[in-house]
Design an enzyme around this catalytic site. Structure first.
Site, short mmCIF file in Angstrom:
data_model
loop_
_atom_site.label_atom_id
_atom_site.label_comp_id
_atom_site.label_asym_id
_atom_site.label_seq_id
_atom_site.Cartn_x
_atom_site.Cartn_y
_atom_site.Cartn_z
N MET A 93 0.79 -1.23 0.00
CA MET A 93 0.00 0.00 0.00
C MET A 93 0.83 1.29 0.00
O MET A 93 0.33 2.34 0.34
CB MET A 93 -0.97 -0.01 1.20
CG MET A 93 -2.00 -1.12 1.13
SD MET A 93 -2.92 -1.19 -0.45
CE MET A 93 -3.99 0.24 -0.25
N ASN A 110 2.35 -5.66 -10.31
CA ASN A 110 1.34 -5.36 -9.29
C ASN A 110 0.01 -5.98 -9.71
O ASN A 110 -0.22 -6.21 -10.90
CB ASN A 110 1.18 -3.85 -9.18
CG ASN A 110 0.17 -3.45 -8.11
OD1 ASN A 110 0.16 -4.00 -7.01
ND2 ASN A 110 -0.68 -2.49 -8.43
N HIS A 112 -4.10 -5.18 -9.32
CA HIS A 112 -5.00 -4.10 -8.94
C HIS A 112 -6.45 -4.60 -9.03
O HIS A 112 -6.80 -5.26 -10.02
CB HIS A 112 -4.80 -2.90 -9.88
CG HIS A 112 -5.68 -1.75 -9.55
ND1 HIS A 112 -5.43 -0.92 -8.47
CD2 HIS A 112 -6.84 -1.32 -10.11
CE1 HIS A 112 -6.39 -0.01 -8.39
NE2 HIS A 112 -7.26 -0.23 -9.36
C1 GRF Z 1 -5.85 -7.11 -3.61
O1 GRF Z 1 -7.21 -6.95 -3.82
C2 GRF Z 1 -5.04 -6.42 -4.65
O2 GRF Z 1 -5.70 -6.27 -5.86
C3 GRF Z 1 -4.78 -5.06 -4.05
O3 GRF Z 1 -4.66 -5.28 -2.69
C4 GRF Z 1 -5.38 -6.46 -2.31
C5 GRF Z 1 -4.42 -7.33 -1.56
O4 GRF Z 1 -5.05 -8.41 -0.96
N1 GRF Z 1 -3.62 -4.45 -4.64
P1 GRF Z 1 -4.23 -9.49 -0.17
O5 GRF Z 1 -3.41 -8.78 0.89
O6 GRF Z 1 -3.35 -10.22 -1.16
O7 GRF Z 1 -5.26 -10.38 0.44
#
Ligand code: GRF
Length: 205
Positions: A93, A110, A112
């Site tokens: 993040m 990445n 998304h």
């Molecule tokens: C996912 O939905 C991804 O698309 C976004 O962040 C979320 C991460 O989920 N970038 P996780 O931590 O892998 O469960």
């Protein structure tokens, strides 16, 4: 350099990290996760990585660094020392500094939770729901200096249902992610691709 050697960077739950590790263990995704980095000490992703026996699992605390560039440089040094070719962002993040993106140009990917270029930013699922689109999905893309703006490697589509909430839509998108991300990593390592303009062209194997 071993092109299956990856570092995963994650800030949260780590469900994508978990499916990537599971696919590698099952033999369906030829990656070697040498390093997991989180900027959050409490990220479940860190515990999952430890439980799954990842060789190096690091919490690197942004508060220990003067600015984004020096924090990113510390992450980059760890990634280089571990000999990782790809950097896989899985719910990471933080916005990466231009220095970091240039240092690993073309090697950061990445996922998304929306069909880019629609709904970039921190809440792809919520923004898609509020806009009123009837399908959404997820996008695996290369990372460049533009937020959620790099060339697209793969996408998967899911329906948006009338009774969806942000969370129910995000859960449906996440199950699509859990297939798409390991499969895209497999293709990257086994098949390879090149880029024409903005288009990612997969090698025919
Ligand atoms: C996912 O939905 C991804 O698309 C976004 O962040 C979320 C991460 O989920 N970038 P996780 O931590 O892998 O469960």
């Amino acid at each position: 350099m071993n092109h299956g050697a990856i570092a995963i960077m994650a800030s949260g739950r780590g469900s994508n990290l978990k499916v990537i590790l599971a696919a590698a263990k099952a033999g369906s995704c030829p990656v070697d996760t040498r390093l997991v980095i989180s900027d959050k000490a409490t990220a479940a992703a860190l515990q999952t990585a430890r439980d799954e026996g990842v060789a190096q699992v690091l919490h690197i605390n942004p508060k220990d660094y003067a600015d984004r560039a020096s924090f990113d440089a510390a992450c980059g040094d760890a990634i280089e020392q571990a000999g990782c070719h790809w950097i896989v962002l899985a719910g990471y993040m933080r916005i990466l500094s231009a220095e970091f993106v240039q240092r690993f140009a073309g090697r950061i990917i990445n996922i998304h939770p929306a069909l880019l270029p629609a709904f970039p930013g921190a809440d792809g699922a919520g923004d898609a729901l509020n806009y009123g689109v009837k399908v959404s999905g997820c996008t695996v893309h290369l990372v460049d200096e533009v937020l959620d703006g790099g060339p697209i490697l793969a996408q998967a589509v899911v329906p948006v249902l009338d009774d969806d909430t942000r969370d129910s839509l995000h859960a449906r998108i996440q199950s699509a992610e859990h297939t798409l991300y390991p499969e895209t990593l497999r293709r990257m390592v086994e098949d390879g691709f090149h880029i024409e303009g903005r288009r990612v062209i997969w090698n025919q194997v």
